[in-house]
Design a protein around this motif. Sequence first.
Motif, mmCIF file in Angstrom:
data_model
loop_
_atom_site.group_PDB
_atom_site.id
_atom_site.type_symbol
_atom_site.label_atom_id
_atom_site.label_comp_id
_atom_site.label_asym_id
_atom_site.label_seq_id
_atom_site.Cartn_x
_atom_site.Cartn_y
_atom_site.Cartn_z
ATOM 1 N N ARG A 163 -1.895 10.055 0.566
ATOM 2 C CA ARG A 163 -2.554 9.048 -0.278
ATOM 3 C C ARG A 163 -2.606 7.692 0.420
ATOM 4 O O ARG A 163 -3.601 6.971 0.325
ATOM 5 C CB ARG A 163 -1.817 8.936 -1.616
ATOM 6 N N PHE A 164 -1.524 7.359 1.113
ATOM 7 C CA PHE A 164 -1.499 6.085 1.831
ATOM 8 C C PHE A 164 -2.595 6.045 2.901
ATOM 9 O O PHE A 164 -3.333 5.060 3.018
ATOM 10 C CB PHE A 164 -0.131 5.868 2.477
ATOM 11 N N ALA B 17 -9.876 3.709 3.441
ATOM 12 C CA ALA B 17 -10.940 3.455 2.466
ATOM 13 C C ALA B 17 -11.143 1.974 2.236
ATOM 14 O O ALA B 17 -12.249 1.500 1.986
ATOM 15 C CB ALA B 17 -10.614 4.155 1.151
ATOM 16 N N LYS B 18 -10.025 1.193 2.330
ATOM 17 C CA LYS B 18 -10.097 -0.242 2.057
ATOM 18 C C LYS B 18 -9.410 -1.011 3.186
ATOM 19 O O LYS B 18 -8.379 -1.658 2.972
ATOM 20 C CB LYS B 18 -9.430 -0.559 0.729
ATOM 21 N N ALA C 275 -5.351 7.764 3.140
ATOM 22 C CA ALA C 275 -6.687 7.730 2.530
ATOM 23 C C ALA C 275 -7.030 6.329 2.049
ATOM 24 O O ALA C 275 -8.148 5.828 2.266
ATOM 25 C CB ALA C 275 -6.749 8.732 1.378
ATOM 26 N N ASP C 276 -6.080 5.672 1.406
ATOM 27 C CA ASP C 276 -6.334 4.330 0.879
ATOM 28 C C ASP C 276 -6.463 3.313 2.005
ATOM 29 O O ASP C 276 -7.286 2.399 1.950
ATOM 30 C CB ASP C 276 -5.212 3.927 -0.073
ATOM 31 N N TRP C 277 -5.655 3.464 3.040
ATOM 32 C CA TRP C 277 -5.694 2.513 4.160
ATOM 33 C C TRP C 277 -7.079 2.505 4.823
ATOM 34 O O TRP C 277 -7.635 1.448 5.102
ATOM 35 C CB TRP C 277 -4.630 2.884 5.186
ATOM 36 N N LYS D 113 0.830 -1.210 0.000
ATOM 37 C CA LYS D 113 0.000 0.000 0.000
ATOM 38 C C LYS D 113 0.866 1.264 0.000
ATOM 39 O O LYS D 113 0.536 2.246 -0.667
ATOM 40 C CB LYS D 113 -0.945 -0.001 1.205
ATOM 41 N N ASP E 296 2.296 1.636 -3.500
ATOM 42 C CA ASP E 296 1.266 2.125 -4.431
ATOM 43 C C ASP E 296 1.013 3.621 -4.235
ATOM 44 O O ASP E 296 0.824 4.363 -5.202
ATOM 45 C CB ASP E 296 -0.034 1.347 -4.230
ATOM 46 N N ALA E 297 1.015 4.070 -2.987
ATOM 47 C CA ALA E 297 0.783 5.487 -2.714
ATOM 48 C C ALA E 297 1.929 6.341 -3.249
ATOM 49 O O ALA E 297 1.708 7.426 -3.805
ATOM 50 C CB ALA E 297 0.621 5.700 -1.209
ATOM 51 N N ASP F 260 -8.243 -4.698 2.750
ATOM 52 C CA ASP F 260 -7.076 -5.030 1.942
ATOM 53 C C ASP F 260 -5.784 -4.909 2.732
ATOM 54 O O ASP F 260 -4.709 -5.248 2.247
ATOM 55 C CB ASP F 260 -6.984 -4.090 0.740
#
Length: 288
Positions: free
Chosen positions: A275-276, A282-283, A278-280, A209, A212-213, A286
């Motif tokens: 970004r990391f 949000a999902k 937010a993604d962490w 993750k 990806d960020a 995963d």
Amino acid sequence: MKGGFAMATLAIDALLAVEPGAIAGQLTFLSVIEEECTGNGTLAAARAGVLTDAVILPEPTDLNMLLAGVGILWLDVVLDGKSAHAESADRAVNPVDLALEVVGALRALEREMNAEIEPAMQGVEHPYNINIGGIEAGDWHSSVPAQATLRLRIGHPTSWSTDDALSRVGGAIEAIDDPWLRDHPARLRQAGFRAKGYALPGNGPLAKKLSDAHRAAHGDAPPAVAMGSTTDARLYLNDFDVPAICYGPVAHDIHGIDESVELSSIIAGARTLARFIADWFAKPEDAR
């Protein structure tokens, strides 16, 4: 380290300004003491229950993902000599001369350690270092000192325990062919830092993750690296089974004169970290 704190604060502030509801869960921002000398700040916080699903430490890593570190032992080597007036120095035993012999033996041990580098340290040219961080001896110019103390920082393979490292250093010193040292052996005194080596798999959810960020922010995946040092990530990984990774700004001359952090890299790292986060959140499924 303050540069890393600035990066993390900027990332959180920017994320909440753009998307106030992005952090849909508990996010802990932790500042501790003694990272450089014991790790007791992080250890105390974790023992008090300040733990989470995963940890990012904003160490200055040049915007690389730091995944692994070596074992560390601080050690004092105390050497007794035979003091005298300088006029009779040739009939005395100078412990500074003995210290030079000890340094030679330690350099041989250092070469032995680096002859076979463990997989987690592949890519690091010389991961295991025995640093002479200080030497104390003598009172004034015209006396042969009675005692000398070497202050060492031993960077050793992850496969070694602290006791292993202590035994290897002691064995290297005991092997010195010196009649005085045979009758007056060096004394080894542990001096506060006992750190296990550590390594986080680069294919786990946390590393993926974060990678990806970084790619989303900068176009390319960050290098995954190891260092011949340690961080508080080891405590989360080794003692609490919490994945932890270091990612932070670009630094120069760390622990040296005029050490510094590039201001632009604080902003660049914050773009990744926002970004990391937010993604962490949000999902979350995963990330397990």
